[in-house]
Design an enzyme around this catalytic site. Sequence first.
Site, PDB file in Angstrom:
ATOM      1  N   THR D  53       0.863  -1.172   0.000  1.00  0.00           N
ATOM      2  CA  THR D  53       0.000   0.000   0.000  1.00  0.00           C
ATOM      3  C   THR D  53       0.901   1.224   0.000  1.00  0.00           C
ATOM      4  O   THR D  53       1.882   1.297   0.756  1.00  0.00           O
ATOM      5  CB  THR D  53      -1.038  -0.026   1.148  1.00  0.00           C
ATOM      6  OG1 THR D  53      -1.819   1.169   1.086  1.00  0.00           O
ATOM      7  CG2 THR D  53      -0.409  -0.193   2.510  1.00  0.00           C
ATOM      8  N   GLU D  54       0.628   2.169  -0.900  1.00  0.00           N
ATOM      9  CA  GLU D  54       1.617   3.201  -1.225  1.00  0.00           C
ATOM     10  C   GLU D  54       1.874   4.177  -0.080  1.00  0.00           C
ATOM     11  O   GLU D  54       2.833   4.944  -0.119  1.00  0.00           O
ATOM     12  CB  GLU D  54       1.237   3.954  -2.504  1.00  0.00           C
ATOM     13  CG  GLU D  54      -0.102   4.665  -2.465  1.00  0.00           C
ATOM     14  CD  GLU D  54      -1.202   3.829  -3.116  1.00  0.00           C
ATOM     15  OE1 GLU D  54      -1.178   2.601  -2.976  1.00  0.00           O
ATOM     16  OE2 GLU D  54      -2.083   4.431  -3.758  1.00  0.00           O
ATOM     17  N   ASN D  55       1.018   4.143   0.942  1.00  0.00           N
ATOM     18  CA  ASN D  55       1.283   4.992   2.094  1.00  0.00           C
ATOM     19  C   ASN D  55       2.265   4.364   3.073  1.00  0.00           C
ATOM     20  O   ASN D  55       2.400   4.852   4.190  1.00  0.00           O
ATOM     21  CB  ASN D  55      -0.033   5.366   2.801  1.00  0.00           C
ATOM     22  CG  ASN D  55      -0.857   4.164   3.180  1.00  0.00           C
ATOM     23  OD1 ASN D  55      -1.008   3.251   2.381  1.00  0.00           O
ATOM     24  ND2 ASN D  55      -1.377   4.145   4.387  1.00  0.00           N
TER      25      ASN D  55
END
Lengths: 238, 238, 218, 218
Positions: D53-55
């Site tokens: 997840t890019e966060n």
Amino acid sequence: MINKIVKSTAEAVADIFDGAVVLISGFGEAGSPIELIHALIDHGAKDLTVVSNNTGSGHVGLAALIENKQVKKMICSFPRTANSTVFPDLYYKNEIELELVPQGTLAERIRAGGAGIPAFFTPSSVNTPLAEGKESRVIEGKTYVMEYAIKADFSLVKCNVADRYGNLTYNKTARNFGPIMCTAAKTTIVQTKKIVEPGEIDPEIVVTPGIFVTKVVEVTNPEAESKLVAEDRRYPCQ
Amino acid sequence: MINKIVKSTAEAVADIFDGAVVLISGFGEAGSPIELIHALIDHGAKDLTVVSNNTGSGHVGLAALIENKQVKKMICSFPRTANSTVFPDLYYKNEIELELVPQGTLAERIRAGGAGIPAFFTPSSVNTPLAEGKESRVIEGKTYVMEYAIKADFSLVKCNVADRYGNLTYNKTARNFGPIMCTAAKTTIVQTKKIVEPGEIDPEIVVTPGIFVTKVVEVTNPEAESKLVAEDRRYPCQ
Amino acid sequence: MPITEKKIGWDRNQMAQKAAFDIPDGSYVNLGIGMPELVSGFVPEGREVIYHTENGLLGMGQVPENGKEDPELINAGKKCITAIPGACFFHHADSFTMIRGSHIDICVLGAMQVSQEGDLANWSTGKPGAIPAVGGAMDLVAGVKTIFVITQHNTKNGDPKINEKCTYPLTGKGVVNRIYTNLAILDVTDNGLFVRELAPEVTFEYLQKNTGAKLNQY
Amino acid sequence: MPITEKKIGWDRNQMAQKAAFDIPDGSYVNLGIGMPELVSGFVPEGREVIYHTENGLLGMGQVPENGKEDPELINAGKKCITAIPGACFFHHADSFTMIRGSHIDICVLGAMQVSQEGDLANWSTGKPGAIPAVGGAMDLVAGVKTIFVITQHNTKNGDPKINEKCTYPLTGKGVVNRIYTNLAILDVTDNGLFVRELAPEVTFEYLQKNTGAKLNQY
């Protein structure tokens, strides 16, 4: 199941082909994956372009790889090393190429290679011979030189602890180029002092996420290059 | 003796001036330095350019700062947020500027600002409206757009544990933009849940080295933005 | 070329002490290999200085006790060191973020040549066949806010190391802020070289005679 | 425009299952917000897939139990999640190194429109006054090796979402590799759109009628 662990250093380096670009971690002996390099000597791939900060010491590790005539070109920041005659001898005889890169630019080019950034501007080396022939431009009144990413076929990296996903931690200043080199190669091969179960490395302290790692081999008690050099050891042993 | 710890959030933000560029950490509420933002509301500096991934929720934190008319321009990747009407209302009335940046480009521009890289090339946004008017070039057959670094006057960052040198660790996905924002501002102001003695954070697990931090203030029990929003709370309290 | 007739001026430790005195409390400092390393031994009482070593450590401490050396805890000169409480380790790209991004306050470097405009040459004689080695020097001079040079005023042959121009390949152009030599401390300014302090027994005339560029007095 | 007369084809879960089946063992996968998130529920027996997840998390697990939510452990859709044993956290620049640097194998995204050449529009209708919001979509399509789109075949009005050209502003040009809809699975190739699989009761002619671009059969 994902399991990146391989049984031997020989298996780890088996796919390295002639002419490959190979990143090798380490700053001097700290972080140098000496057992993987020795496996690469046994393996015999040649005409390699090696990217590493130095050129090795004595007649083991990176110096031995060079001495064994497997390296066509070195890309590094500091090819003169204490206790090293191998690279200088070949360099004087014009038998090895050298691309000299400022250390910070070397690190950033490797990091860029891993991050999908093909080129960037840096103030390092402006107005010096190392910027000659390179594109430069003035941004907000200051001159910068453009540098290109370094991408490699293989990385050989030494770490401290690893799990089967390829998550890695390092030891002290042996971290140096390891984490960025893991990101910049198609195949990243890691030697670790210890393998643990997934979850045993706290997710907050993983330095290299497993996604950047292809193969992991355990080398419980790696050789200390400086000790081998002091004993005047050679690889392959004679 | 180096001691970056200040006693209050008010003291921490006291130097922020009108027109400043301010980086604010967080992805949604995770990592958003809500107490520092509220101190900035009390402080009153205006005409700010704020760089943050989102535009806040409800009427607290970043949304409240915007609602209080202190923000002239937002630079972000995702200005539409659940439970947010503040930014949209001002945007529809043309009372706030927006620079929309792809999230990875936003992160890389901030990282570049901290790393002394003034500009770089990226494949993100090529052939889209967000690349219009920007310099592009083909490198090894692929098209890239040039992006410039983001450098700021101040960063407001939330972390988990800090020491007096400014060494920081973060909590889970609240890390997000914090570490890179710490590097890209002249003055980096951090709120931490806990302050410990130097050496209590293992040197192997420090995420933000203290060199990137100017001031640290302890906020032991930070408010949870989503809880405040659910309770329809406002800042300043009315 | 003028030759220093007798041994006058500061010794290496005194030069390092002079440089150390000019490093403010709370500074982040990178020390080059060789004489610059001596500077860390002379931090004045009451000051705290944090040393950065570009191979990945902020908070470098003193040399380890005998038998406590760790070959994986070294400085940029590849000597064994220690880490202070509050130190941290990081990788090379992060380390040069500190350097290139102007987060390091002061760097103390050695020199082969310095010009009156602050050009520095300290990585190569440019002689054919010599193996060039640059390390992090070009990144340091390009990125660090203040560059101190610490060097003997003259070469072993007595030639001045401070001249109107550098003849060796440059490390950086207009990057040096202050020069600490065995004879004097010099400031590099927009109006040329200014003498900040003379070593004992060294006169301005003597200093000028041993320098290949015009010196100015404050 | 043609309208789907009756409810035939796959439901959302079946679409997600079809996409999940095409994700090889050992893949690193990023799932977009919305329907793509369903894909993680259908990993076939015997496969291990790592979700990014890019966060800032690699190794995203399932939704947490009630009462165990941590507002500092969220996904890109800002929903509370968990982390698997062997997960790791990192900052945003490192996260997008994984994306832009082509380390993520597959990304599953939603779509407003897809063109026959694999152009994707999924971030803005381009209508004046609409607040544009792009998030990480442009980075994902530019960097991830393989892009799957999962979407209803037609809009609520029955308009085809797959057309010769996109009329909305692009997220990326020529980036989509495969499309999973309620009616079919389509491959985007250099020779146009090819039908990989038809949903039950869906004929090629029916599919073609509901698509704004020429379809080909393998």
